[in-house]
Structures are given as C-alpha cells and as structure tokens.
Design a protein around this motif. Structure first.
Motif, PDB file in Angstrom:
ATOM      1  N   MET A   1       1.064  -1.237  -0.042  1.00 22.35           N
ATOM      2  CA  MET A   1       0.030   0.136  -0.035  1.00 22.35           C
ATOM      3  C   MET A   1       0.862   1.385  -0.058  1.00 22.35           C
ATOM      4  N   HIS A   2       0.344   2.148  -0.490  1.00 22.80           N
ATOM      5  CA  HIS A   2       0.780   3.647  -0.518  1.00 22.80           C
ATOM      6  C   HIS A   2      -0.081   4.454   0.083  1.00 22.80           C
ATOM      7  N   ALA A   3       0.555   5.652   0.841  1.00 28.32           N
ATOM      8  CA  ALA A   3      -0.115   6.956   0.906  1.00 28.32           C
ATOM      9  C   ALA A   3       0.223   8.080   0.526  1.00 28.32           C
ATOM     10  N   VAL A   4      -0.674   8.978   0.335  1.00 24.20           N
ATOM     11  CA  VAL A   4      -0.429  10.398  -0.202  1.00 24.20           C
ATOM     12  C   VAL A   4      -1.098  11.291   0.786  1.00 24.20           C
ATOM     13  N   VAL A   5      -0.265  12.577   1.227  1.00 29.80           N
ATOM     14  CA  VAL A   5      -0.943  13.227   2.237  1.00 29.80           C
ATOM     15  C   VAL A   5      -0.789  14.542   1.511  1.00 29.80           C
ATOM     16  N   ILE A   6      -1.862  15.372   1.309  1.00 27.36           N
ATOM     17  CA  ILE A   6      -1.624  16.533   0.588  1.00 27.36           C
ATOM     18  C   ILE A   6      -2.401  17.562   1.528  1.00 27.36           C
ATOM     19  N   THR A   7      -1.625  18.707   1.788  1.00 22.35           N
ATOM     20  CA  THR A   7      -2.196  19.986   2.662  1.00 22.35           C
ATOM     21  C   THR A   7      -1.930  21.234   1.982  1.00 22.35           C
ATOM     22  N   PHE A   8      -2.955  21.973   2.501  1.00 28.05           N
ATOM     23  CA  PHE A   8      -2.896  23.457   1.956  1.00 28.05           C
ATOM     24  C   PHE A   8      -3.849  24.341   2.555  1.00 28.05           C
ATOM     25  N   ASP A   9      -3.917  25.624   2.506  1.00 31.30           N
ATOM     26  CA  ASP A   9      -4.391  26.468   3.237  1.00 31.30           C
ATOM     27  C   ASP A   9      -5.476  27.096   2.210  1.00 31.30           C
ATOM     28  N   PHE A  52      -5.820  12.556   3.184  1.00 33.03           N
ATOM     29  CA  PHE A  52      -5.068  11.508   3.259  1.00 33.03           C
ATOM     30  C   PHE A  52      -5.635  10.359   2.404  1.00 33.03           C
ATOM     31  N   TYR A  53      -4.705  10.028   1.599  1.00 31.09           N
ATOM     32  CA  TYR A  53      -5.141   9.091   0.483  1.00 31.09           C
ATOM     33  C   TYR A  53      -4.379   7.677   0.745  1.00 31.09           C
ATOM     34  N   LEU A  54      -5.198   6.598   0.665  1.00 27.36           N
ATOM     35  CA  LEU A  54      -4.451   5.265   0.799  1.00 27.36           C
ATOM     36  C   LEU A  54      -4.808   4.664  -0.390  1.00 27.36           C
ATOM     37  N   PHE A  55      -3.834   4.026  -1.077  1.00 25.49           N
ATOM     38  CA  PHE A  55      -3.931   3.494  -2.303  1.00 25.49           C
ATOM     39  C   PHE A  55      -3.407   2.030  -2.181  1.00 25.49           C
ATOM     40  N   ALA A  56      -3.937   1.139  -2.919  1.00 23.45           N
ATOM     41  CA  ALA A  56      -3.744  -0.145  -2.907  1.00 23.45           C
ATOM     42  C   ALA A  56      -2.190  -0.491  -3.250  1.00 23.45           C
ATOM     43  N   ASP A  57      -1.609   0.372  -4.334  1.00 26.91           N
ATOM     44  CA  ASP A  57      -0.336  -0.021  -4.639  1.00 26.91           C
ATOM     45  C   ASP A  57       0.277   1.200  -5.294  1.00 26.91           C
ATOM     46  N   ALA A  58       1.721   1.283  -5.377  1.00 30.26           N
ATOM     47  CA  ALA A  58       2.498   2.340  -5.959  1.00 30.26           C
ATOM     48  C   ALA A  58       1.872   2.764  -7.077  1.00 30.26           C
ATOM     49  N   ALA A  59       1.714   1.961  -8.131  1.00 35.12           N
ATOM     50  CA  ALA A  59       0.866   2.273  -9.584  1.00 35.12           C
ATOM     51  C   ALA A  59      -0.257   3.313  -9.293  1.00 35.12           C
ATOM     52  N   SER A  60      -1.101   2.841  -8.410  1.00 28.11           N
ATOM     53  CA  SER A  60      -2.344   3.698  -8.208  1.00 28.11           C
ATOM     54  C   SER A  60      -2.002   5.013  -7.550  1.00 28.11           C
ATOM     55  N   ALA A  61      -1.129   4.922  -6.716  1.00 29.59           N
ATOM     56  CA  ALA A  61      -0.661   6.295  -6.155  1.00 29.59           C
ATOM     57  C   ALA A  61      -0.037   7.317  -7.248  1.00 29.59           C
ATOM     58  N   ASP A  62       0.846   6.445  -8.118  1.00 27.35           N
ATOM     59  CA  ASP A  62       1.462   7.360  -8.996  1.00 27.35           C
ATOM     60  C   ASP A  62       0.448   8.004 -10.217  1.00 27.35           C
ATOM     61  N   GLY A  63      -0.697   7.061 -10.413  1.00 24.63           N
ATOM     62  CA  GLY A  63      -1.644   7.371 -11.444  1.00 24.63           C
ATOM     63  C   GLY A  63      -2.498   8.598 -10.920  1.00 24.63           C
ATOM     64  N   PHE A  64      -2.682   8.605  -9.455  1.00 22.12           N
ATOM     65  CA  PHE A  64      -3.193   9.701  -9.163  1.00 22.12           C
ATOM     66  C   PHE A  64      -2.582  11.071  -9.089  1.00 22.12           C
TER      67      PHE A  64
END
Length: 110
Positions: A1-9, A52-64
């Motif tokens: 699994m892979h996670a992406v965290v995006i933050t902003f104001d 906070f995004y949780l993806f099944a795999d690296a390819a899915s995180a990269d795709g997003f």
C-alpha cells in the motif's frame, strides 16, 4: 500500500464554499483506480485543509499524482502553500496498531 498526504491553506474561500467544492469533487475521488480511502482533513479553527489518501499499490498512487484531478487540486488558486507527500505503508507495524479500523489484514498468530 501507498499513502499520499496533501495539505494546503484556503485562500479567499470560506469554509462553507470549500465544503461545497469538496462535495462536488467527492465522486471524482471515489472513482480513482486503486483508492482504498480518502480522509478529508480540516483545521476547525483555521484555513488548513487537506487529504489523506490510501492506495492499494504504488502504481495507483502514481496514477493519481499524474492525473488531471491531482493537477486541478495543485493548480487551484484558492489552495495556498499546497504540499504533497507520498509514503509507502509499513504494513507489518500497521497491522499491530489498528484497534478499531482495519487498514491491512492482521497477521495470523500461531
């Protein structure tokens, strides 16, 4: 699994306006290939928002991260100081520290 965290104001956008935009965008996030969950983050006392995004795999995180949806978020003029970070998930330790929400299957104990 892979996670992406995006933050902003938020910039020149009220919390109510942002809630409307988020509601409109939710189906687009729901349709992302490989997305297991997106948790919408907000600072109740300030302009800080994120996801906070949780993806099944690296390819899915990269795709997003390479998608028009991610570019739209990154280029939104109402999102200042946007930061995106990607992480691999330590599934072994995560399996030991999820008492109420199952993110990864628990290890089989002998």
């Amino acid at each position: 699994m892979h996670a992406v965290v995006i933050t902003f104001d938020l910039l020149d956008m009220s919390a109510e306006e942002y809630a409307g935009v988020a509601a409109e965008l939710a189906p687009s996030f729901e349709a992302l290939p490989g997305l297991l969950t997106k948790v919408w983050l907000q600072d109740e006392e300030g302009p800080h928002r994120g996801g906070f995004y949780l993806f099944a795999d690296a390819a899915s995180a990269d795709g997003f991260l390479g998608s028009a949806l991610a570019r739209g978020v990154a280029e939104n003029p109402h999102f200042a100081g946007l930061q995106a970070r990607r992480f691999a998930v330590d599934e072994t330790t995560t399996a030991r520290t999820q008492p109420r929400v199952t993110v990864v299957p628990a290890p089989v104990r002998a």
